[in-house]
Design an enzyme around this catalytic site. Sequence first.
Site, PDB file in Angstrom:
ATOM      1  N   ASP A   1      20.583  10.106  18.406  1.00 47.05           N
ATOM      2  CA  ASP A   1      20.405   8.973  17.492  1.00 47.05           C
ATOM      3  C   ASP A   1      21.203   7.795  18.052  1.00 47.05           C
ATOM      4  O   ASP A   1      22.407   7.925  18.298  1.00 47.05           O
ATOM      5  CB  ASP A   1      20.942   9.342  16.088  1.00 47.05           C
TER       6      ASP A   1
ATOM      7  N   SER B   1       3.529  10.259   8.065  1.00 45.80           N
ATOM      8  CA  SER B   1       3.692   9.606   6.765  1.00 45.80           C
ATOM      9  C   SER B   1       2.362   9.469   6.050  1.00 45.80           C
ATOM     10  O   SER B   1       1.307   9.374   6.683  1.00 45.80           O
ATOM     11  CB  SER B   1       4.287   8.213   7.005  1.00 45.80           C
TER      12      SER B   1
ATOM     13  N   TYR C   1       3.644  -0.533  10.537  1.00 52.07           N
ATOM     14  CA  TYR C   1       4.371   0.750  10.451  1.00 52.07           C
ATOM     15  C   TYR C   1       3.355   1.885  10.294  1.00 52.07           C
ATOM     16  O   TYR C   1       3.434   2.889  11.006  1.00 52.07           O
ATOM     17  CB  TYR C   1       5.336   0.747   9.259  1.00 52.07           C
TER      18      TYR C   1
ATOM     19  N   LYS D   1       2.307   5.274  12.861  1.00 47.54           N
ATOM     20  CA  LYS D   1       2.202   6.686  12.481  1.00 47.54           C
ATOM     21  C   LYS D   1       0.804   7.225  12.783  1.00 47.54           C
ATOM     22  O   LYS D   1       0.645   8.342  13.272  1.00 47.54           O
ATOM     23  CB  LYS D   1       2.551   6.874  10.995  1.00 47.54           C
TER      24      LYS D   1
ATOM     25  N   LEU E   1      12.187   1.648  -3.243  1.00 46.72           N
ATOM     26  CA  LEU E   1      12.355   1.564  -4.699  1.00 46.72           C
ATOM     27  C   LEU E   1      13.633   2.224  -5.208  1.00 46.72           C
ATOM     28  O   LEU E   1      14.426   1.600  -5.940  1.00 46.72           O
ATOM     29  CB  LEU E   1      11.136   2.195  -5.393  1.00 46.72           C
TER      30      LEU E   1
ATOM     31  N   ARG F   1       3.592  -6.955  -3.369  1.00 48.68           N
ATOM     32  CA  ARG F   1       4.248  -7.025  -2.060  1.00 48.68           C
ATOM     33  C   ARG F   1       3.200  -6.742  -0.976  1.00 48.68           C
ATOM     34  O   ARG F   1       2.477  -5.745  -1.073  1.00 48.68           O
ATOM     35  CB  ARG F   1       5.384  -6.002  -1.988  1.00 48.68           C
TER      36      ARG F   1
ATOM     37  N   GLY G   1       1.279  -5.375   2.066  1.00 47.58           N
ATOM     38  CA  GLY G   1       1.370  -4.088   2.783  1.00 47.58           C
ATOM     39  C   GLY G   1       1.441  -2.901   1.848  1.00 47.58           C
ATOM     40  O   GLY G   1       1.341  -1.751   2.274  1.00 47.58           O
ATOM     41  N   ASP G   2       1.562  -3.155   0.540  1.00 49.39           N
ATOM     42  CA  ASP G   2       1.670  -2.023  -0.392  1.00 49.39           C
ATOM     43  C   ASP G   2       0.317  -1.354  -0.619  1.00 49.39           C
ATOM     44  O   ASP G   2      -0.679  -2.034  -0.867  1.00 49.39           O
ATOM     45  CB  ASP G   2       2.215  -2.501  -1.746  1.00 49.39           C
TER      46      ASP G   2
END
Length: 351
Positions: A32, A126, A151, A155, A201, A296, A298-299
């Site tokens: 990491d 995801s 993003y 994935k 959230l 928002r 991209g939601d």
Amino acid sequence: MSKILVTGGCGYIGSHTIIDLVENGYEVISVDNNSRSSSKVLKGVEKIIGKKIKNYKVDLCDYNDTHAIFMENDDIIGIIHFAAYKSVSESVDKPLMYFENNLTSLINLLKCVEEFDVPYFVFSSSCTVYGNPDEIPVTELTLPKPAASPYGYTKQMGEQIVSEFIKSFHANAILLRYFNPVGAHPSNWIGEMPIGRPANLVPAITQTAIGKLKSMQVHGTDYPTRDGTCLRDFIHVCDIAHAHTLALNYLIGKKNKAACEVYNLGTGNGVTVLEVIKAFEKVSGVKLNYTLGERRTGDVIAIYANNDKASKELSWHTKYSLEDMMRTAWDWEQHLEEDETLYGEQKAGDN
Ligand code: WQD
């Protein structure tokens, strides 16, 4: 013992997974670069498992440095690849940074899988790969729609890169599609530690409740859901962690039917943003200070999992309820506040 390389081992899901792996008899090393995490997290891991975990502070986008880890550890039999940038909103602002980081690191790792003949690979994917699904709950056969963010594309592409590589090489892989991981280890020694203002959230809720944030906003109240707010499948991070141990056991036990399998990791229950807030208020006794705001970018509107495949094939069953998720998240936030020695001010890259 079987040695497993966990990439992103200082991160939220990576650190919880290291605990589950060690508790189930695996030897673990971490890599990491702490660009989005603190190596102090492994001190919390050490308090829980009673042993030190070695972390290689290496950027997986640097092939030579990545290769050197495998030269030093030629007994790695499995890799669990978490290390990636993961903010939906940040990826909308910085797409090239997301494609370069998330895909270069993956390709470098797979080159090492080939050169060092690592037999087992578990990829952190995801539910964002589904985009905005036409039907919910989604199964692993639900055809992915265009991703809602860069993003999500990293994935989708990551899954394709792994599955195409596996067709060309005799390793075995599992792709795990997480829904919304939340909560913290019941010991309170580790948990979610967003850097800066939280995009997700649940940390936004707990930081508002404890006063780190003056208030939070509900992003969008005009969606076609039961209360107008987005719907998600929130799942406890410890349930997600245990699924990784079961996935490795499944591969090592050669139980997989295909060389590359994919599994949804969700509870199978959809919950709205307002329902999460209400559950938090009930568990914590805190009246949350929030406002109702705009959508928002991209939601995804609504998504939750059909998790039958993981339950049946991996013998995976979630143990934590929504109330448990809220309680452990709240206990962790309070512990962070009380015990400054624990992590102090969370900064990326600190040692
Ligand atoms: C959930 C809902 C927000 C903050 C996450 C991860 C991503 C992936 C999928 C693993 C949305 C709303 C949020 C706030 C709000 N996980 N919200 N106010 O976007 O579903 O993605 O899960 O790979 O990595 O980021 O999760 O928690 O950001 O948002 O109203 O202050 O909560 O608009 O509807 P998301 P999130």
